[in-house]
Scaffold this motif. Structure first.
Motif, PDB file in Angstrom:
ATOM      1  N   GLN A  92      -4.480   8.978 -15.727  1.00  0.00           N
ATOM      2  CA  GLN A  92      -3.657   9.680 -14.629  1.00  0.00           C
ATOM      3  C   GLN A  92      -4.048  11.000 -14.262  1.00  0.00           C
ATOM      4  OE1 GLN A  92       0.418   9.149 -16.492  1.00  0.00           O
ATOM      5  NE2 GLN A  92       0.585   7.124 -15.659  1.00  0.00           N
ATOM      6  N   MET A  96      -6.080  12.483 -10.531  1.00  0.00           N
ATOM      7  CA  MET A  96      -5.563  13.599  -9.756  1.00  0.00           C
ATOM      8  C   MET A  96      -6.751  14.025  -8.850  1.00  0.00           C
ATOM      9  SD  MET A  96      -3.130  15.513 -12.154  1.00  0.00           S
ATOM     10  CE  MET A  96      -1.621  14.757 -13.121  1.00  0.00           C
ATOM     11  N   TYR A  99      -6.930  12.346  -5.624  1.00  0.00           N
ATOM     12  CA  TYR A  99      -5.864  12.617  -4.782  1.00  0.00           C
ATOM     13  C   TYR A  99      -6.279  12.768  -3.420  1.00  0.00           C
ATOM     14  CZ  TYR A  99      -2.391  11.659  -8.301  1.00  0.00           C
ATOM     15  OH  TYR A  99      -1.610  11.383  -9.425  1.00  0.00           O
ATOM     16  N   ASN A 100      -6.888  13.888  -3.207  1.00  0.00           N
ATOM     17  CA  ASN A 100      -7.371  14.369  -1.783  1.00  0.00           C
ATOM     18  C   ASN A 100      -8.193  13.304  -0.916  1.00  0.00           C
ATOM     19  OD1 ASN A 100      -9.667  14.977  -2.878  1.00  0.00           O
ATOM     20  ND2 ASN A 100      -9.982  17.068  -2.107  1.00  0.00           N
ATOM     21  N   MET A 102      -7.692  10.190  -1.366  1.00  0.00           N
ATOM     22  CA  MET A 102      -6.936   8.511  -1.574  1.00  0.00           C
ATOM     23  C   MET A 102      -5.918   8.735  -0.161  1.00  0.00           C
ATOM     24  SD  MET A 102      -5.842   8.386  -5.263  1.00  0.00           S
ATOM     25  CE  MET A 102      -4.719   7.291  -5.412  1.00  0.00           C
ATOM     26  N   GLY A 103      -5.631   7.496   0.317  1.00  0.00           N
ATOM     27  CA  GLY A 103      -4.532   7.588   1.420  1.00  0.00           C
ATOM     28  C   GLY A 103      -3.183   7.857   1.077  1.00  0.00           C
ATOM     29  N   ARG A 104      -2.263   7.588   2.085  1.00  0.00           N
ATOM     30  CA  ARG A 104      -0.903   8.220   1.766  1.00  0.00           C
ATOM     31  C   ARG A 104       0.024   7.437   0.519  1.00  0.00           C
ATOM     32  NH1 ARG A 104       0.107  12.385   4.030  1.00  0.00           N
ATOM     33  NH2 ARG A 104      -0.517  12.717   6.031  1.00  0.00           N
ATOM     34  N   LEU A 105      -0.537   6.101   0.360  1.00  0.00           N
ATOM     35  CA  LEU A 105       0.358   5.323  -0.539  1.00  0.00           C
ATOM     36  C   LEU A 105      -0.010   5.970  -1.952  1.00  0.00           C
ATOM     37  CD1 LEU A 105      -0.579   1.731   0.586  1.00  0.00           C
ATOM     38  CD2 LEU A 105       1.493   2.968   1.244  1.00  0.00           C
ATOM     39  N   PRO A 106       1.187   6.052  -2.831  1.00  0.00           N
ATOM     40  CA  PRO A 106       1.189   6.284  -4.330  1.00  0.00           C
ATOM     41  C   PRO A 106       0.164   5.749  -5.116  1.00  0.00           C
ATOM     42  CG  PRO A 106       3.254   5.328  -3.640  1.00  0.00           C
ATOM     43  CD  PRO A 106       2.650   5.050  -2.224  1.00  0.00           C
ATOM     44  N   TRP A 107      -0.248   4.530  -5.079  1.00  0.00           N
ATOM     45  CA  TRP A 107      -1.265   4.072  -5.913  1.00  0.00           C
ATOM     46  C   TRP A 107      -2.647   3.852  -5.717  1.00  0.00           C
ATOM     47  CZ3 TRP A 107       3.075   1.329  -3.748  1.00  0.00           C
ATOM     48  CH2 TRP A 107       2.742   0.425  -2.452  1.00  0.00           C
ATOM     49  N   SER A 152     -13.641  14.094  -7.881  1.00  0.00           N
ATOM     50  CA  SER A 152     -13.667  14.639  -6.552  1.00  0.00           C
ATOM     51  C   SER A 152     -15.137  14.973  -6.042  1.00  0.00           C
ATOM     52  CB  SER A 152     -12.955  16.099  -6.698  1.00  0.00           C
ATOM     53  OG  SER A 152     -13.769  16.835  -7.496  1.00  0.00           O
TER      54      SER A 152
ATOM     55  N   PHE B 150       8.031   8.528  -2.025  1.00  0.00           N
ATOM     56  CA  PHE B 150       6.981   7.458  -1.973  1.00  0.00           C
ATOM     57  C   PHE B 150       5.804   8.276  -1.537  1.00  0.00           C
ATOM     58  CE2 PHE B 150       4.888   4.098   0.418  1.00  0.00           C
ATOM     59  CZ  PHE B 150       4.564   3.080  -0.763  1.00  0.00           C
ATOM     60  N   PHE B 151       5.860   8.978  -0.413  1.00  0.00           N
ATOM     61  CA  PHE B 151       4.619   9.315   0.154  1.00  0.00           C
ATOM     62  C   PHE B 151       4.347  10.552  -0.367  1.00  0.00           C
ATOM     63  CE2 PHE B 151       6.455   6.781   3.763  1.00  0.00           C
ATOM     64  CZ  PHE B 151       5.193   6.116   3.871  1.00  0.00           C
ATOM     65  N   TYR B 153       4.214  11.080  -3.702  1.00  0.00           N
ATOM     66  CA  TYR B 153       4.414  10.887  -5.271  1.00  0.00           C
ATOM     67  C   TYR B 153       3.212  11.322  -5.909  1.00  0.00           C
ATOM     68  CZ  TYR B 153       4.501   8.007  -9.508  1.00  0.00           C
ATOM     69  OH  TYR B 153       4.903   7.288 -10.835  1.00  0.00           O
ATOM     70  N   LYS B 154       2.231  11.286  -5.512  1.00  0.00           N
ATOM     71  CA  LYS B 154       0.911  11.817  -6.153  1.00  0.00           C
ATOM     72  C   LYS B 154       0.840  13.523  -5.970  1.00  0.00           C
ATOM     73  CE  LYS B 154      -2.141  10.173  -3.029  1.00  0.00           C
ATOM     74  NZ  LYS B 154      -1.463   9.236  -2.180  1.00  0.00           N
ATOM     75  N   GLN B 155       1.137  14.016  -4.841  1.00  0.00           N
ATOM     76  CA  GLN B 155       1.234  15.370  -4.848  1.00  0.00           C
ATOM     77  C   GLN B 155       2.329  16.170  -5.555  1.00  0.00           C
ATOM     78  OE1 GLN B 155       1.149  13.264  -2.364  1.00  0.00           O
ATOM     79  NE2 GLN B 155      -0.417  13.594  -0.915  1.00  0.00           N
ATOM     80  N   LEU B 157       3.205  14.647  -8.472  1.00  0.00           N
ATOM     81  CA  LEU B 157       2.811  14.652  -9.837  1.00  0.00           C
ATOM     82  C   LEU B 157       1.828  15.969 -10.328  1.00  0.00           C
ATOM     83  CD1 LEU B 157       2.561  13.557 -12.490  1.00  0.00           C
ATOM     84  CD2 LEU B 157       1.028  11.822 -11.506  1.00  0.00           C
ATOM     85  N   PHE B 158       0.943  16.096  -9.249  1.00  0.00           N
ATOM     86  CA  PHE B 158      -0.151  16.942  -9.390  1.00  0.00           C
ATOM     87  C   PHE B 158       0.511  18.421  -9.457  1.00  0.00           C
ATOM     88  CE2 PHE B 158      -4.739  17.372  -7.965  1.00  0.00           C
ATOM     89  CZ  PHE B 158      -5.043  18.245  -9.202  1.00  0.00           C
ATOM     90  N   TYR B 169      -7.418  21.500  -5.418  1.00  0.00           N
ATOM     91  CA  TYR B 169      -8.030  20.249  -5.099  1.00  0.00           C
ATOM     92  C   TYR B 169      -7.232  19.824  -3.719  1.00  0.00           C
ATOM     93  CZ  TYR B 169     -10.378  19.297  -9.382  1.00  0.00           C
ATOM     94  OH  TYR B 169     -11.337  19.463 -10.292  1.00  0.00           O
ATOM     95  N   GLY B 170      -6.586  20.658  -2.863  1.00  0.00           N
ATOM     96  CA  GLY B 170      -6.120  20.240  -1.588  1.00  0.00           C
ATOM     97  C   GLY B 170      -4.925  20.012  -1.335  1.00  0.00           C
ATOM     98  N   THR B 171      -3.794  20.043  -2.504  1.00  0.00           N
ATOM     99  CA  THR B 171      -2.439  20.020  -2.355  1.00  0.00           C
ATOM    100  C   THR B 171      -1.782  21.199  -2.134  1.00  0.00           C
ATOM    101  OG1 THR B 171      -2.568  17.877  -3.568  1.00  0.00           O
ATOM    102  CG2 THR B 171      -0.320  18.800  -3.475  1.00  0.00           C
TER     103      THR B 171
END
Lengths: 254, 306
Positions: A92, A96, A99-100, A102-107, A152, B150-151, B153-155, B157-158, B169-171
Motif C-alpha cells: 500500500q 502511493m 497514485y498520480n 492512476m485513474g480516479r477509481l480507488p483500486w 513514480s 470513493f473518488f 480514497y487514494k488521496q 489515504l496518502f 507526489y501531486g496530491t
C-alpha cells in the motif's frame, strides 16, 4: 536540471538562508552535507515546492517552481517523520507512488500492480508485500520508500537522510543502489550526515550552512578548512589513496 | 425470528433503524480518518460548537442544520484566528471556542426557559423521533460522503499517512484537508439530532478504533469500521427497544462493549504469542532463546554463526 537563483527562505521570523545560487545538472548525483539546523532540509523543500521562498526562484527543467511540486519527482522523507503504527502494508505504501498515474477509481490497475511488484523485487523486499510497515527493519523500511519513489518513474530523486539509522552494510547497499539509478539517468540529490559514506560513494558534494560554503568533488571539498567553515568545528581529514576519512577533531575540555 | 420482526411492526422503529444504519456507516467512514489523524477531539469540539448554533437557530426559528452549520464554520474561523497568534495551540483554541459555544447554548436555554424536546434531542439524541425530512437529509449527506470518499480514497489515504510526500507526489494536501473538514462538519451536523452532542464523538471514534485493533491493513480497516458502525447501530436499536433504554446511548454502549471484547482478545492473543515464543527455538540451524514483546519483533534477522 535545477537552477536556484537568489533564493531566500525563512522559518517563522528567522531567515534560514539568504540569496542562494545553485545549479545542478541533469544526471548529477549530489550530496548535501552540513550541520543540523543549517537549512539543508529547507533547501530541498524549496526545490520540492513545499516551502515557499520569500525571494528568489527555483527552476526545475526550465519551469519555475512556485506552489506546485515539479512533475516526475521522487521523494524519500526522513524515516523519523513516518507514523510507523499507521495501518498500511508495504504494498500500500509503495502503491502511493503510482497514485498520480492512476485513474480516479480507488483500486489499482494491472499495470500499477506489476510496477509495484517489480520495484519490490528489485529492492529485495518482495516477500514483505503484505507485511505491515512496522514489522520491517530500518534498512527494509528505507527500501520501501525507495520503491515508492521508483514506481513514480522519477527523473529527479530527492532523499532526506536516507542513510541515517541504518547499519553500515545497508548504508553501503543504499548508496550503491542510488549509483545504479544515477547511471540509468536519474538525477539524485540527497542530504546526509555520513561524511565518510558520501566521500566514498558520491561524485559531487555541496557543503551547506545557511548558504553554500563549497561544492565540488569529495577530494576537493573535504578538507579541514571547508569542513571547519561548514560545521564550525575542527574536523580531521585523513587521506589514504582514494579513501577519505573524517572525524571530529575538536579537543574535549571539561 | 419473532425477536427480530416484532420491533419492525412499528414505523418509528423502522425509521430509526434506517437512520441508525446510515449514521453508523457515516460515522464508520469519517471515524477512520479522524482516528488515524489523531483528531478525535475535533469531533467532540465540533458537535459542542454546533450546539450553540442549534440553540440560536431554535430561538430565531432558523433551520437547525443551517444554524448549526453556519455556527460551526464561525467557530472554525475563530479557532484559526486564535491559532494564528502562535502562543495558543490548536487543542487549547478548540477547547476554548467549542466549550464557550456549548456554554452559550446552555445559558440561552436556561435564560429563555423553553427547553423543549427538540433541544433535548440535540443534547442526548433521539433516533426514534426522526422525521422524514431528517431521513432525507441524512440520506443525502451519507450518499455524498460515500461518493466523495470513493473518488478521493487514494488521496485521503496518502494525505493521512504522509501529508508532505503526498504534496510532492501531486496530491494537494491542503485541498484534501479542506474537503475532509467539510464532510466531517456535515456528518456531525446531520448526526446531531440523532446521536446527540454528548455521544457523537464516541459514535465516530469507536467503530474505527475497534477496526484498528483488528487489522494492520488500511483497506480492511476501512470496511471493518463501516461494518462495525452499521451493525452496532442496528443492533443498538434492537437492544434499546427491548431494554427500553435511550437508543443513542445503547448504540454507543454496544460499540464500547465490542471494542472492549476485541481489546481483551488482542491482549490474550499477545500473551499466548509471548508464551509460545519465550522458549528456546531454532531459526534454521541457530539455537535461540528470547521473548518477543510484540509482532513487530518477529522480523529480526539471525545472521550470527553458531
Amino acid at each position: 536540471m535545477i537552477e536556484i537563483k537568489n533564493l531566500t527562505c525563512n522559518y517563522g521570523n528567522n531567515i534560514v538562508f539568504n540569496g542562494i545560487n545553485l545549479s545542478i545538472k541533469k544526471g548529477s548525483l549530489a550530496g548535501i552535507v552540513g550541520p543540523s539546523g543549517s537549512g539543508k532540509t529547507t533547501l530541498i523543500k524549496a526545490i520540492l515546492g513545499v516551502v515557499r521562498p520569500i525571494a528568489g526562484e527555483v527552476y526545475v527543467n526550465g519551469k519555475i517552481i512556485k506552489n506546485n511540486p515539479p512533475p516526475d519527482i521522487g521523494y524519500i522523507p526522513q524515516l523519523e517523520t513516518i507514523e510507523w503504527n499507521f495501518p498500511v502494508t508495504v504494498e500500500q505504501v509503495v502503491m502511493m507512488g503510482r497514485y498520480n498515474k492512476m485513474g480516479r477509481l480507488p483500486w489499482a490497475g494491472k499495470e500499477d500492480r506489476k510496477k509495484v511488484q517489480e520495484a519490490l523485487d528489485r529492492l529485495g523486499i518482495l516477500e514483505y508485500t503484505n507485511h505491515h510497515i512496522n514489522t520491517l527493519s530500518g534498512g527494509e523500511q528505507q527500501r520501501v520508500f525507495l520503491a515508492r519513489a521508483l514506481v513514480s518513474e522519477p527523473e529527479l530523486l530527492i532523499l532526506d537522510e536516507p542513510t541515517s539509522s541504518v547499519d553500515l552494510k545497508t548504508q553501503h547497499d543504499i548508496l550503491h543502489f542510488l549509483l545504479t539509478l544515477n547511471k540509468k539517468g536519474i538525477t539524485i540529490i540527497l542530504i546526509t550526515h555520513d561524511l565518510n559514506a558520501v566521500a566514498a560513494h558520491l561524485p559531487w558534494i555541496i557543503c551547506f550552512n545557511r548558504g553554500i560554503i563549497a561544492e565540488g568533488m569529495p577530494e576537493d571539498v573535504f578538507n579541514p578548512e571547508i569542513l571547519k567553515k561548514t560545521y564550525n568545528a575542527d574536523v580531521a581529514v585523513i587521506r589514504k589513496g582514494h579513501l577519505i576519512l573524517m572525524a571530529n577533531a575538536t579537543p574535549f575540555n571539561d | 425470528m419473532e425477536f427480530l420482526i416484532t420491533p419492525l411492526k412499528y414505523e418509528f422503529v423502522v425509521n430509526g433503524m434506517i437512520v441508525a444504519m446510515m449514521i453508523g456507516i457515516l460515522c464508520g467512514i469519517i471515524g477512520i480518518y479522524v482516528v488515524l489523524r489523531g483528531m478525535s477531539y475535533i469531533g467532540h469540539g465540533l458537535s459542542h460548537a454546533a450546539f450553540g448554533g442549534a440553540v440560536i437557530g431554535y430561538i430565531f426559528s432558523i433551520n437547525l442544520y443551517i444554524a448549526a452549520g453556519v455556527w460551526g464554520l464561525l467557530s472554525a474561523f475563530l479557532i484559526n484566528l486564535i491559532v494564528r497568534e502562535k502562543k495558543i495551540k490548536a487543542d487549547a483554541a478548540i477547547g476554548i471556542v467549542t466549550t464557550a459555544s456549548f456554554a452559550l447554548g446552555i445559558a440561552l436555554i436556561s435564560r429563555i426557559r423553553r427547553f423543549t424536546k427538540n433541544l433535548e434531542a440535540i443534547l442526548f439524541g433521539n433516533i426514534l423521533g426522526v422525521t422524514t425530512e431528517d431521513i432525507i437529509i441524512i440520506g443525502i449527506v451519507t450518499l455524498l460522503v460515500i461518493i466523495i470518499i470513493f473518488f478521493l480514497y487514494k488521496q485521503l489515504l496518502f494525505v493521512t499517512f504522509d501529508p508532505e510526500s503526498a504534496n510532492v507526489y501531486g496530491t494537494r494536501a491542503s485541498l484534501i484537508d479542506a474537503i475532509f473538514s467539510f464532510i466531517l462538519a456535515a456528518s456531525i451536523i446531520v448526526s446531531l439530532q440523532v446521536i446527540g452532542v454528548t455521544l457523537i464523538a464516541a459514535a465516530i471514534i469507536i467503530p474505527a478504533s475497534t477496526a484498528r485493533l483488528l487489522t494492520n491493513n488500511f483497506n480492511k480497516m476501512f470496511f471493518l469500521s463501516i461494518a462495525i458502525g452499521a451493525i452496532t447501530s442496528v443492533a443498538g436499536i434492537y437492544a434499546s427497544f427491548y431494554l427500553n433504554a435511550a437508543s443513542g446511548a445503547t448504540i454507543v454502549l454496544l460499540g464500547a462493549l465490542i471494542f472492549s471484547i476485541v481489546l481483551i482478545y488482542n491482549y490474550i492473543h499477545r500473551k499466548i504469542m509471548l508464551h509460545e515464543h519465550a522458549h528456546s527455538h531454532l531459526h534454521g540451524a541457530i539455537p535461540h532463546h528470547h521473548t518477543h514483546l510484540d509482532d513487530a519483533e518477529h522480523s529480526h534477522e539471525h545472521k550470527e554463526k553458531v
